[in-house]
Design a protein around this motif. Structure first.
Motif, PDB file in Angstrom:
ATOM      1  N   HIS A  81      29.059  28.895  -6.607  1.00  0.00           N
ATOM      2  CA  HIS A  81      28.372  28.049  -5.638  1.00  0.00           C
ATOM      3  C   HIS A  81      28.967  26.672  -5.239  1.00  0.00           C
ATOM      4  CE1 HIS A  81      24.966  26.596  -3.434  1.00  0.00           C
ATOM      5  NE2 HIS A  81      25.075  25.267  -3.972  1.00  0.00           N
ATOM      6  N   GLN A  84      31.779  27.715  -2.753  1.00  0.00           N
ATOM      7  CA  GLN A  84      31.562  28.205  -1.317  1.00  0.00           C
ATOM      8  C   GLN A  84      30.970  27.068  -0.557  1.00  0.00           C
ATOM      9  OE1 GLN A  84      28.018  30.682  -1.585  1.00  0.00           O
ATOM     10  NE2 GLN A  84      29.279  32.603  -1.771  1.00  0.00           N
ATOM     11  N   PRO A  87      34.799  24.190  -0.236  1.00  0.00           N
ATOM     12  CA  PRO A  87      35.928  25.063  -0.219  1.00  0.00           C
ATOM     13  C   PRO A  87      37.514  24.136  -0.212  1.00  0.00           C
ATOM     14  CG  PRO A  87      35.135  24.905   2.044  1.00  0.00           C
ATOM     15  CD  PRO A  87      34.453  24.418   1.076  1.00  0.00           C
ATOM     16  N   TYR A 114      36.621  30.425  -9.051  1.00  0.00           N
ATOM     17  CA  TYR A 114      36.353  29.243  -8.440  1.00  0.00           C
ATOM     18  C   TYR A 114      37.325  28.322  -9.064  1.00  0.00           C
ATOM     19  CZ  TYR A 114      33.589  28.349 -12.540  1.00  0.00           C
ATOM     20  OH  TYR A 114      33.525  28.458 -13.997  1.00  0.00           O
TER      21      TYR A 114
END
Ligand code: SF4
Length: 665
Positions: A81, A84, A87, A114
Motif C-alpha cells: 500500500h 502505491q 512511489p 515494494y
C-alpha cells in the motif's frame, strides 16, 4: 528528511498492554539522530492504522519496516500500500526473519516487491549510512555495507561489515526519550543488554546477526535504562531479550537493579529472562535476586544424546540439571523447561521419555513445541530438510491477524502463518497427532496445576505422572465415556489447523466467512481453548477418569489417595463455580508425607477441614473468559502476566505435602 520506522504488530486483537515496546527501531532512531542531528525527523510506529493515517497527512521520504515471523504478511500488506501511495519513497526492511541464503533472500525480495533494500545483520550503522546515501543523491556505487537488493531479477549485495564484541556508538533509545510514548501507553518494556549467542543449535536463528559473538552494550547504560523504565512504565511485565541472561558476570548487577526497581515502585511483577544455557551458579544467583519475578527457563529441547549431536546442542549433565532444579525450588522458584518436537533423529519413544524425565527431575512447567522452520536456522536449509526427510505443513500464528482501516476508506486484511515440521525420517505425523493430545494433557494437568497434587502424590509412590496421562489417552472410555467426545473434538480441530502448503492456507482465509471467523478469534491456541472447555464442560469427567486410573495403579493406599484427590478436584472447580463448595477434609498428618516416608506413611484418622476460596486472580480471569470479544486469549495470557493456573482456589494455611496445598499469596 521525514522518516517513518515501523515495528508493526497485529493490534486488531490485543490492547497496548499485550504489545512490546518497539525497541529495535528505537535503536535505529537513536543511532540515526546521533549521526544526522536535525537533518532527520524520525517517528516510530507500532500500530498499522496509525502509520497509515500519518502517511496520508505527512508523507515520509523514507520508511523502514522491522520484519519478524509474526508480522511479515502485515508488512507485505502495508508495504505494498505504501509503495502505491509513495512511489518515490525509499522503503527498506531489516530484522531476523530474513534468511542468509541468497536464493531465499531473492525469493523474499520478489515477494516483498515494494522494498528497495534489505538491511542484513544489525541495522543501526547501515540504515544511517543509507540515509546519508539518500541525502547525497543516491549513487549506487556508494551504497553502505550490509545491504541486499534485487536488480534485473538478480540478487545484488554490498560487502558484510566486521563486528566487534562491544557495541559502540549506539545510544540508548530509552535514555534518549524515544520510547517514552510507548512506555506511557503501557507497552511491555524490553531490555537488550547484549546481542547474539555463542551456541549453534541448528533450529535457532537467535544469534545469526551477531555471528556467534555475544556483543555487549555498556553496563552503566543498561543499568540506567532499568532505572529509566522503572520510573516511567506501568507495565506489570518486562522482558530481558538477551539470549543467555547470566552469561556475563555483570548480569547479576542488572538483575539487582531490576529488583531495586520492583522494591521502589512495586513493579514489574514479572520479568521474563532466558537464562544462559551453561552458567548454572550465576543462574541461581540471578534466580535468588529476581525471586518471584521470574520463572527460570532451563530449556533442554531434547534429552537424547544422538538428537542433541544432530542439532549441535550440548545440555548440562543430568546430575547438574537435577541439582539446580532442587536449588531453584529451595529458593522458592518454579522451574520451566522446553522441548521441541520433532527434532532430527527424535522418536516418539525418546520424546515421551524426555517428558517423563523432566517430570521426575521436578520441572514445574514442561513446555512442548512443534518445531517451526525459522528463516536463518540451519534446519531451514535444503540440505537439512533432505537429510532428515522433513515434511512440513502450515498453520496460523494465533492472534496475529487483522483488518486495518486505510485513510482512503479501504481496508488491509492479513494474517500470519508458520511452516512447521510434521514428519521426519524418525517420526510420523500420526505420532505427532498423538503427541498433540499428550502435550495438551501435560499443559492442562501439570503445567497449569489442575491435577498436579494428584500426580505428585502418585510420583511419591513411584508412578510417573506422564504414564498416568498416557493411560488417560489410551482409555478415553473410562467412566461414562464422555471424554471420548472431548477428544474427538480436540482431534478434529488439531487436524484442521494444518494446511498442506502456503497457497492452501492463503486460499482458505481468502474466503470472507473464514476470515471473519479468524477475526472473531474462533481459531484460538488449542491448549488454551481446550483447557477452558475442559474446565467448563468436562471437569467431573476428567476427575472421575484420573481417579480411576490412579486407583488402578494400586500403588497409593486408598486412605491417602481419596482425600488428596478430593482436595485436588475441589481446587479447580468447574468455571461456573465462584467459590469452594464444602470444606475438604484431609488427614491431619499429611504434611509428613514425603518420598522418604511414603512407603510407611499411615494417614491420621484425625481429619483437618480446609476451606478453598477464590482469589482476585481467578475472578479477573473468569471475567475475561466470560466476555466474548476480539481479544486473543492466548496472547493476553502470554503478555499480561496471567496464567490459567490462577483459576485454582486456594487454602489459607500451609499444609505441607510438597507445596501442593498452597496458601493464598
Ligand atoms: S537455542 Fe538458545 S542456546 Fe541454542 S542457539 Fe538459540 S539462543 Fe543460543
Amino acid at each position: 528528511m521525514r522518516i517513518y520506522l515501523a515495528d508493526l504488530a497485529h493490534t486488531h486483537s490485543v490492547g497496548d498492554a499485550s504489545l512490546t515496546v518497539p525497541l529495535s527501531i528505537g535503536y535505529l532512531k537513536a543511532y540515526a539522530v546521533a549521526d544526522h542531528g536535525d537533518a532527520v525527523d524520525i517517528s516510530l510506529f507500532k500500530h498499522p492504522e496509525r502509520l497509515l493515517a500519518r502517511v496520508a497527512v505527512a508523507p515520509p521520504q523514507v520508511v523502514g519496516l522491522a520484519n519478524y515471523g509474526w508480522n511479515a504478511n502485515l508488512n507485505l500488506a502495508v508495504g505494498r500500500h505504501l509503495r502505491q501511495t509513495l512511489p518515490e519513497a525509499l522503503i527498506v526492511a531489516g530484522g531476523p526473519n530474513i534468511d542468509p541464503d541468497p536464493a531465499r533472500q531473492l525469493a523474499f525480495l520478489q515477494r516483498h516487491d515494494y522494498l528497495d533494500f534489505l538491511v542484513v545483520d544489525g541495522g543501526e550503522e547501515p540504515f544511517s549510512e543509507l540515509l546519508h546515501w539518500r541525502r547525497d543523491g543516491g549513487e549506487r556505487r556508494s551504497l553502505p555495507a550490509n545491504l541486499v537488493w534485487r536488480e534485473d531479477g538478480q540478487l545484488r549485495e554490498t560487502a558484510p561489515r566486521p563486528l566487534g564484541k562491544v557495541i559502540e556508538g549506539v545510544p540508548s533509545p530509552y535514555l534518549g526519550g524515544y520510547l517514552d510514548e510507548f512506555l506511557a501507553a503501557g507497552l511491555v518494556p524490553m531490555l537488550e543488554t547484549n546481542r547474539g549467542c555463542p551456541f549453534r543449535c541448528t533450529f535457532c536463528a537467535w544469534g545469526m546477526a551477531s555471528k556467534d559473538l555475544v556483543r555487549r552494550f555498556d553496563l552503566e547504560t543498561a543499568l540506567a535504562e532499568v532505572r529509566y523504565i522503572g520510573a516511567r512504565s506501568t507495565a506489570s511485565n518486562w522482558l530481558v531479550c538477551d539470549a543467555n541472561f547470566g552469561i556475563l558476570k555483570r548480569d547479576v548487577a542488572i538483575a539487582r537493579e531490576i529488583r531495586k526497581v520492583r522494591k521502589t515502585y512495586g513493579r514489574p511483577h514479572k520479568c521474563h529472562v532466558w537464562l544462559a544455557k551453561n552458567v548454572t551458579e550465576r543462574n541461581l544467583e540471578i534466580g535468588k535476586i529476581l525471586g518471584d519475578m521470574t520463572v527460570p527457563v532451563m530449556a533442554v529441547q531434547s534429552l537424547d544424546d544422538e538428537v542433541l549431536a544432530k542439532i549441535k546442542r550440548g545440555n548440562i549433565s543430568t546430575e547438574t540439571y537435577v541439582e539446580y532444579q532442587k536449588k531453584f525450588h529451595a529458593i522458592g522458584s518454579k522451574t520451566y523447561s522446553d522441548l521441541i518436537v520433532p527434532l532430527p533423529g527424535e522418536t516418539l519413544a525418546s520424546h515421551v521419555e524426555a517428558i517423563r524425565r523432566l517430570a521426575d527431575f521436578g520441572v514445574d512447567i514442561i513446555q512442548n513445541h512443534n518445531m517451526r522452520l525459522l528463516s536463518g536456522a540451519e534446519t531451514n536449509s535444503t540440505e537439512t530438510r533432505d537429510t532428515f526427510g522433513f515434511r512440513t505443513r502450515y498453520r496460523l500464528i494465533h492472534g496475529d491477524a487483522g483488518a486495518y482501516r486505510r485513510p482512503d476508506g479501504g481496508e488491509l486484511r492479513c494474517f500470519e502463518y508458520e511452516e512447521s515440521l510434521r514428519e521426519t525420517t524418525t517420526m510420523s505425523e500420526a505420532e505427532m497427532f498423538h503427541l498433540r493430545k499428550l502435550h495438551f494433557l501435560v499443559d492442562f494437568c501439570w503445567n497449569i496445576d489442575v491435577y498436579k497434587p494428584l500426580l505428585k502424590l502418585l510420583q511419591l509412590y513411584g508412578v510417573n505422572p506422564i504414564d498416568v496421562l498416557q493411560e488417560l489417552l489410551a482409555e478415553p472410555l473410562v467412566g461414562d465415556g464422555r471424554l471420548a467426545a472431548f477428544w474427538a473434538h480436540f482431534d478434529r480441530l488439531s487436524r484442521e489447523e494444518w494446511f498442506d502448503g502456503e497457497q492452501a492456507i492463503l486460499d482458505y482465509f481468502a474466503d470472507k466467512a473464514n476470515f471473519e471467523r479468524l477475526l472473531n478469534q474462533e481459531f484460538e491456541k488449542l491448549n488454551v481453548m481446550f483447557s477452558v472447555i475442559a474446565l467448563r464442560d468436562y471437569k467431573p469427567d476428567f476427575d472421575r477418569s484420573l481417579l480411576a486410573i490412579a486407583s488402578a495403579t494400586g500403588k497409593v493406599p486408598e486412605a491417602v489417595l481419596r482425600p488428596v484427590a478430593d482436595y485436588c478436584f475441589a481446587a479447580f472447580p468447574p468455571l461456573s463455580q465462584s467459590d469452594g463448595s464444602d470444606a475438604v477434609e484431609i488427614p491431619d498428618n499429611l504434611s509428613e508425607l514425603t518420598a522418604e516416608t511414603a512407603a510407611s506413611f499411615q494417614p491420621s484418622t484425625k481429619l483437618h477441614k480446609v476451606r478453598l476460596t477464590e482469589q482476585a486472580g481467578r475472578r479477573r480471569l473468569r471475567e475475561i473468559l466470560a466476555a466474548p470479544g476480539r481479544m486473543t486469549l492466548s496472547k493476553v495470557l502470554n503478555t499480561q502476566d496471567i496464567s490459567l493456573s490462577e483459576l485454582r482456589l486456594v487454602v489459607q494455611q500451609d499444609l505441607g505435602f510438597d507445596g501442593q496445598f498452597r496458601r493464598a499469596s
